[in-house]
Design a protein around this motif. Structure first.
Motif, PDB file in Angstrom:
ATOM      1  N   THR A 298       0.925  -1.267   0.173  1.00 41.09           N
ATOM      2  CA  THR A 298      -0.043   0.162  -0.080  1.00 41.09           C
ATOM      3  C   THR A 298       0.709   1.403   0.052  1.00 41.09           C
ATOM      4  OG1 THR A 298      -0.222  -0.108   2.368  1.00 41.09           O
ATOM      5  CG2 THR A 298      -2.061  -1.157   1.199  1.00 41.09           C
ATOM      6  N   ASP A 299       2.036   1.077  -0.034  1.00 34.24           N
ATOM      7  CA  ASP A 299       2.965   2.152   0.002  1.00 34.24           C
ATOM      8  C   ASP A 299       4.506   1.745  -0.449  1.00 34.24           C
ATOM      9  OD1 ASP A 299       3.801   4.765   0.136  1.00 34.24           O
ATOM     10  OD2 ASP A 299       4.434   4.590   2.328  1.00 34.24           O
ATOM     11  N   PRO A 300       4.487   2.175  -1.775  1.00 31.04           N
ATOM     12  CA  PRO A 300       3.751   2.435  -2.687  1.00 31.04           C
ATOM     13  C   PRO A 300       2.498   1.639  -2.918  1.00 31.04           C
ATOM     14  CG  PRO A 300       5.786   1.324  -3.737  1.00 31.04           C
ATOM     15  CD  PRO A 300       5.867   1.379  -2.438  1.00 31.04           C
ATOM     16  N   PHE A 301       1.592   2.219  -3.505  1.00 28.52           N
ATOM     17  CA  PHE A 301       0.183   1.301  -3.538  1.00 28.52           C
ATOM     18  C   PHE A 301       0.385   0.626  -5.091  1.00 28.52           C
ATOM     19  CE2 PHE A 301      -4.057   0.351  -4.353  1.00 28.52           C
ATOM     20  CZ  PHE A 301      -4.701   0.458  -3.041  1.00 28.52           C
ATOM     21  N   ILE A 302       0.362  -0.720  -5.038  1.00 29.86           N
ATOM     22  CA  ILE A 302       0.461  -1.566  -6.258  1.00 29.86           C
ATOM     23  C   ILE A 302      -0.434  -2.547  -5.957  1.00 29.86           C
ATOM     24  CG2 ILE A 302       1.943  -3.183  -7.442  1.00 29.86           C
ATOM     25  CD1 ILE A 302       4.370  -1.498  -6.153  1.00 29.86           C
ATOM     26  N   VAL A 303      -1.238  -2.793  -7.212  1.00 30.75           N
ATOM     27  CA  VAL A 303      -2.375  -3.803  -7.193  1.00 30.75           C
ATOM     28  C   VAL A 303      -2.721  -4.472  -8.463  1.00 30.75           C
ATOM     29  CG1 VAL A 303      -4.154  -2.128  -7.779  1.00 30.75           C
ATOM     30  CG2 VAL A 303      -4.839  -4.040  -6.600  1.00 30.75           C
ATOM     31  N   GLN A 304      -2.757  -5.854  -8.450  1.00 32.75           N
ATOM     32  CA  GLN A 304      -2.890  -6.672  -9.811  1.00 32.75           C
ATOM     33  C   GLN A 304      -4.398  -6.421 -10.393  1.00 32.75           C
ATOM     34  OE1 GLN A 304      -1.214 -10.740 -10.282  1.00 32.75           O
ATOM     35  NE2 GLN A 304      -3.563 -11.106 -10.089  1.00 32.75           N
ATOM     36  N   LYS A 305      -4.307  -6.248 -11.715  1.00 33.45           N
ATOM     37  CA  LYS A 305      -5.397  -6.204 -12.601  1.00 33.45           C
ATOM     38  C   LYS A 305      -5.296  -7.259 -13.811  1.00 33.45           C
ATOM     39  CE  LYS A 305      -6.418  -3.339 -15.910  1.00 33.45           C
ATOM     40  NZ  LYS A 305      -7.029  -2.341 -16.692  1.00 33.45           N
ATOM     41  N   LYS A 306      -6.440  -7.647 -14.458  1.00 34.33           N
ATOM     42  CA  LYS A 306      -6.278  -8.282 -15.708  1.00 34.33           C
ATOM     43  C   LYS A 306      -6.061  -7.218 -16.775  1.00 34.33           C
ATOM     44  CE  LYS A 306      -9.590 -11.514 -14.081  1.00 34.33           C
ATOM     45  NZ  LYS A 306     -11.090 -12.319 -14.238  1.00 34.33           N
ATOM     46  N   THR A 307      -5.340  -7.798 -17.675  1.00 35.95           N
ATOM     47  CA  THR A 307      -5.179  -6.848 -18.863  1.00 35.95           C
ATOM     48  C   THR A 307      -5.233  -8.040 -20.149  1.00 35.95           C
ATOM     49  OG1 THR A 307      -2.831  -7.347 -18.671  1.00 35.95           O
ATOM     50  CG2 THR A 307      -3.581  -5.102 -18.104  1.00 35.95           C
ATOM     51  N   PHE A 308      -5.317  -7.272 -21.220  1.00 37.64           N
ATOM     52  CA  PHE A 308      -5.557  -8.032 -22.393  1.00 37.64           C
ATOM     53  C   PHE A 308      -6.599  -8.922 -22.332  1.00 37.64           C
ATOM     54  CE2 PHE A 308      -1.240  -6.332 -22.535  1.00 37.64           C
ATOM     55  CZ  PHE A 308      -1.066  -5.895 -23.907  1.00 37.64           C
ATOM     56  N   THR A 309      -7.673  -8.564 -21.657  1.00 36.69           N
ATOM     57  CA  THR A 309      -9.215  -9.169 -21.550  1.00 36.69           C
ATOM     58  C   THR A 309      -8.813 -10.663 -21.047  1.00 36.69           C
ATOM     59  OG1 THR A 309      -9.552  -7.991 -23.625  1.00 36.69           O
ATOM     60  CG2 THR A 309     -11.250  -9.454 -22.707  1.00 36.69           C
ATOM     61  N   GLY A 310      -7.990 -10.708 -19.982  1.00 38.01           N
ATOM     62  CA  GLY A 310      -7.934 -12.021 -19.097  1.00 38.01           C
ATOM     63  C   GLY A 310      -6.832 -12.699 -19.516  1.00 38.01           C
ATOM     64  N   LYS A 311      -6.018 -12.162 -20.865  1.00 33.96           N
ATOM     65  CA  LYS A 311      -4.890 -13.016 -21.162  1.00 33.96           C
ATOM     66  C   LYS A 311      -3.597 -12.796 -20.535  1.00 33.96           C
ATOM     67  CE  LYS A 311      -6.538 -12.248 -25.747  1.00 33.96           C
ATOM     68  NZ  LYS A 311      -6.261 -11.791 -26.983  1.00 33.96           N
ATOM     69  N   ALA A 312      -3.644 -11.672 -19.694  1.00 34.48           N
ATOM     70  CA  ALA A 312      -2.194 -11.638 -18.742  1.00 34.48           C
ATOM     71  C   ALA A 312      -2.819 -10.728 -17.753  1.00 34.48           C
ATOM     72  CB  ALA A 312      -1.509 -10.573 -19.710  1.00 34.48           C
ATOM     73  N   PHE A 313      -1.986 -10.608 -16.370  1.00 31.78           N
ATOM     74  CA  PHE A 313      -1.990  -9.784 -15.585  1.00 31.78           C
ATOM     75  C   PHE A 313      -1.098  -8.617 -15.485  1.00 31.78           C
ATOM     76  CE2 PHE A 313      -3.271 -14.068 -13.874  1.00 31.78           C
ATOM     77  CZ  PHE A 313      -4.521 -14.018 -13.852  1.00 31.78           C
ATOM     78  N   ALA A 314      -1.476  -7.681 -14.904  1.00 24.10           N
ATOM     79  CA  ALA A 314      -0.264  -6.379 -14.679  1.00 24.10           C
ATOM     80  C   ALA A 314      -0.361  -6.015 -13.309  1.00 24.10           C
ATOM     81  CB  ALA A 314      -1.010  -5.345 -15.675  1.00 24.10           C
ATOM     82  N   ASN A 315       0.559  -5.777 -12.816  1.00 18.22           N
ATOM     83  CA  ASN A 315       0.757  -4.883 -11.414  1.00 18.22           C
ATOM     84  C   ASN A 315       0.861  -3.313 -11.907  1.00 18.22           C
ATOM     85  OD1 ASN A 315       0.814  -6.930  -9.389  1.00 18.22           O
ATOM     86  ND2 ASN A 315       2.914  -7.597 -10.239  1.00 18.22           N
ATOM     87  N   VAL A 316      -0.145  -2.553 -11.113  1.00 14.14           N
ATOM     88  CA  VAL A 316      -0.112  -1.203 -11.535  1.00 14.14           C
ATOM     89  C   VAL A 316       0.295  -0.403 -10.118  1.00 14.14           C
ATOM     90  CG1 VAL A 316      -1.708   0.638 -12.603  1.00 14.14           C
ATOM     91  CG2 VAL A 316      -1.925  -1.702 -13.084  1.00 14.14           C
ATOM     92  N   LYS A 317       0.668   0.446 -10.433  1.00 17.63           N
ATOM     93  CA  LYS A 317       1.296   1.435  -9.266  1.00 17.63           C
ATOM     94  C   LYS A 317       0.607   2.811  -9.237  1.00 17.63           C
ATOM     95  CE  LYS A 317       5.242   3.750  -8.107  1.00 17.63           C
ATOM     96  NZ  LYS A 317       6.581   4.070  -8.480  1.00 17.63           N
ATOM     97  N   ILE A 318      -0.095   3.328  -8.230  1.00 15.84           N
ATOM     98  CA  ILE A 318      -0.942   4.360  -8.302  1.00 15.84           C
ATOM     99  C   ILE A 318      -0.275   5.225  -7.590  1.00 15.84           C
ATOM    100  CG2 ILE A 318      -3.084   5.586  -7.749  1.00 15.84           C
ATOM    101  CD1 ILE A 318      -4.490   2.775  -7.655  1.00 15.84           C
ATOM    102  N   ASN A 319       0.195   6.589  -8.201  1.00 16.61           N
ATOM    103  CA  ASN A 319       1.003   7.429  -7.835  1.00 16.61           C
ATOM    104  C   ASN A 319       0.397   8.701  -7.136  1.00 16.61           C
ATOM    105  OD1 ASN A 319       3.550   6.231  -8.746  1.00 16.61           O
ATOM    106  ND2 ASN A 319       3.143   7.140 -11.066  1.00 16.61           N
ATOM    107  N   SER A 320      -0.865   8.810  -7.309  1.00 16.96           N
ATOM    108  CA  SER A 320      -1.567   9.891  -6.476  1.00 16.96           C
ATOM    109  C   SER A 320      -1.938   9.557  -5.171  1.00 16.96           C
ATOM    110  CB  SER A 320      -2.881  10.313  -7.448  1.00 16.96           C
ATOM    111  OG  SER A 320      -3.550   9.017  -7.709  1.00 16.96           O
ATOM    112  N   VAL A 321      -2.269  10.690  -4.332  1.00 14.86           N
ATOM    113  CA  VAL A 321      -2.641  10.377  -2.980  1.00 14.86           C
ATOM    114  C   VAL A 321      -4.046   9.504  -2.867  1.00 14.86           C
ATOM    115  CG1 VAL A 321      -3.238  11.466  -0.815  1.00 14.86           C
ATOM    116  CG2 VAL A 321      -1.429  12.466  -2.438  1.00 14.86           C
ATOM    117  N   ASN A 322      -4.930  10.060  -3.785  1.00 14.13           N
ATOM    118  CA  ASN A 322      -6.214   9.577  -3.817  1.00 14.13           C
ATOM    119  C   ASN A 322      -6.141   8.340  -4.824  1.00 14.13           C
ATOM    120  OD1 ASN A 322      -7.086  10.996  -1.629  1.00 14.13           O
ATOM    121  ND2 ASN A 322      -8.108  12.465  -3.360  1.00 14.13           N
TER     122      ASN A 322
END
Lengths: 324, 249
Positions: free
Chosen positions: A126-150
């Motif tokens: 959660t610091d840095p805030f990194i969360v996994q999502k699906k990409t390429f319509t379920g064909k892959a996963f990505a870890n995405v970092k959110i840089n903004s406070v909110n």
């Protein structure tokens, strides 16, 4: 600081996906050592609201207003943002369903909150805030970092599950500031499908493809779905040919679903179709072509003619139901 | 009336997904780029509306944020029938960055209807259309499966969980469309392809804006265990496996 979850209601009732959202929000609130607030917009009675507490919500905020009986993106996103600001929420969570997709982008801009859509796991940090999502319509996963406070997340349905906790929730109401500008769209008519299990809610889905040969052969699909309390679905060629309504199309450009059991009858399993169903917990494929790619994605396979296999499967399910 | 379609340049939907640079970037090697499938349906419907409008819809434009490499996709949109194209010369960093660029480029251009696809088939953000609406302080209608223009009014069908709604909206607005708005995407004709070369494609430089998110790395789903084959004559066995082994019945 706090975590804010928005859940819609369906004719005043919440669904499994609401409780999953609250459970997920609770998980993040615990990770960040903060409280969880849930907001509900529209007419929901106190008993139903209170249920959100069973999944870890500390406070439930209700917003009632006769003008809010239908989803109006500007008004709803304005309310969610106002509550987020008032409560000092730094993480806002919505479903990745139609409603969440409609509201999250507007809330993201209002709060200048980095948005990650379709997350399917707890943040890895959660610091840095990194969360996994699906990409390429379920064909892959990505870890995405959110840089903004909110931060704002939309949760992929059926990706986290439900976790009950002790209910300590209190209910408050909130009066939002809304202007005419928030009501520039108007719902003129509503059509609801009744008496059918919704594809996006279903724990079990029975789906037919081109191998069904024609719309007149859908009887066994519907019968099996009825027996299992399942929703019916279809592949893209089937909806393109007009054999089934396009709401049933599952796949890359149709609905993305994640039921516990997906039964694919006469579906070859094009990569675009698999993209929409690969998150299913268990896939059963019935196809006469042993080389059909669906068998690579399936957990259980039956090589045979759907016209013959489905009636046998229906009988076997009937027998099972009578014994259990 | 003027219509703008937001176009995302995405890998062909049959692309085998691979990553490079320690899984930090998508492997674009050998990838065929296409118009995002939903954007293609949006363009098709906009052209149908224009053709049926008796001159009331004067223009259908397309816009995309991307480097020079995205131009063939915009040219394809022109070949399908768009009147002109705008390319914002920047690598799309995240949805907020893309929406901010598009909002800045079009805020004084007087578009009445801006259409975006419900998501892009690569990063599945589902965000750009709604963000543009918010940045421009105009309404948006999402998960639209039908758009009609009746006189000066736009009538939309919106899919909701378990049904649909009919909506009216003030203009300008953003429609975020999904399957249903058009049956089949339009395919460029030979004449369309010839004409596309002459149509205006304006390149504008990006405005200063931030991105709020970044991709850290990517992974592929774990390989699935081999499929267990069940005798087609023994559906009782399948039901038994689903009950005792998979525990889904």
């Amino acid at each position: 600081m706090s975590i804010l979850v928005y859940t819609e209601n369906w004719d005043g009732k919440f669904k499994k996906l609401s409780y999953e959202l609250v459970s997920y929000g609770k998980g993040i609130a615990d990770m960040m050592g903060t409280s969880l607030i849930v907001i509900s917009i529209g007419d929901v009675d106190q008993g139903e609201l209170k249920k959100l507490g069973d999944y870890g919500s500390d406070k439930i905020i209700e917003v009632k207003n006769g003008k809010l009986n239908h989803l109006i993106n500007s008004a709803y996103s304005s309310i969610i943002s106002q509550v987020a600001e008032k409560e000092g929420a730094t993480v806002v969570i919505l479903s990745n369903n139609f409603t969440g997709k409609a509201l999250a982008p507007r809330v993201s801009v209002k709060l200048k909150a980095g948005l990650v859509s379709g997350v399917n796991a707890m943040p890895s940090s959660t610091d840095p805030f990194i969360v996994q999502k699906k990409t390429f319509t379920g064909k892959a996963f990505a870890n995405v970092k959110i840089n903004s406070v909110n931060k704002i997340l939309t949760l992929a349905q059926n990706s986290y599950g439900i976790k009950e906790t002790e209910n300590k929730a209190r209910i408050e109401s909130f009066e939002p500031q809304l202007s005419d500008n928030d009501f520039r769209t108007e719902v003129k008519d509503v059509k609801k499908v009744t008496g059918k299990v919704l594809l996006t809610d279903a724990e079990i889905v029975v789906s037919g493809g081109r191998g069904m040969k024609g719309p007149e052969n859908w009887g066994p699909i519907e019968e099996l779905a009825g027996l299992l309390g399942a929703a019916t679905a279809c592949s893209r060629p089937v909806s393109d040919k007009g054999w089934r309504p396009h709401e049933e199309h599952t796949g890359q450009t149709g609905k993305i679903i994640a039921p516990n059991l997906y039964i694919a009858a006469g579906i070859s399993g094009a990569i675009q179709h698999l993209a929409g169903v690969s998150s299913s917990k268990c896939i059963v494929a019935i196809n006469k072509d042993h080389e059909a790619p669906i068998f690579e994605a399936a957990d259980y396979g039956v090589i045979g003619d759907v016209q013959k296999v489905l009636p046998d499967l229906i009988e076997a399910v009937k027998e099972f139901k009578s014994e259990n | 009336m003027k219509i703008l379609i937001c176009i995302s340049n995405v890998p062909d939907t049959t692309t085998k997904i691979r990553f490079v640079n320690d899984n930090k970037a998508f492997d674009t090697n050998g990838v065929q780029w296409i118009i995002n499938p939903w954007d293609e349906l949006a363009l098709t419907r906009a052209l149908e509306l224009k053709e049926g409008s008796g001159g009331k819809i004067e223009k259908v434009s397309v816009i995309s944020v991307g480097s020079h490499g995205a131009e063939p996709t915009l040219r394809k949109a022109l070949a399908i029938g768009a009147d002109d194209a705008i390319r914002i010369n920047a690598e799309p960093k995240d949805a907020y960055f893309v929406a901010s660029q598009i909002a800045a480029a079009i805020k004084d251009e007087g578009y009445d209807m801006i259409i975006a696809g419900i998501e892009s088939s690569d990063y599945n953000g589902s965000a750009v259309g709604g963000m543009i609406a918010e940045l421009l302080s105009i309404p948006n209608v999402s998960s639209v499966s039908k758009i009609d223009v009746e006189g000066d009014n736009v009538v939309l069908k919106r899919e909701i969980d378990g049904g649909s709604e009919v909506l009216a909206t003030q203009l300008p607005f953003v429609a975020i469309i999904q399957k249903g708005v058009a049956l089949e995407p339009r395919i460029p004709s030979m004449r369309g392809i010839m004409m596309a070369r002459q149509k205006p494609l304006k390149v504008v430089e990006p405005v200063e804006t931030e991105s709020l998110t970044e991709f850290v790395d990517f992974s592929l789903p774990p390989a699935k265990a081999a499929c267990k084959m069940v005798d087609p004559e023994n559906m009782k066995e399948l039901v038994n496996l689903l009950h005792t082994e998979a525990k889904v019945l």
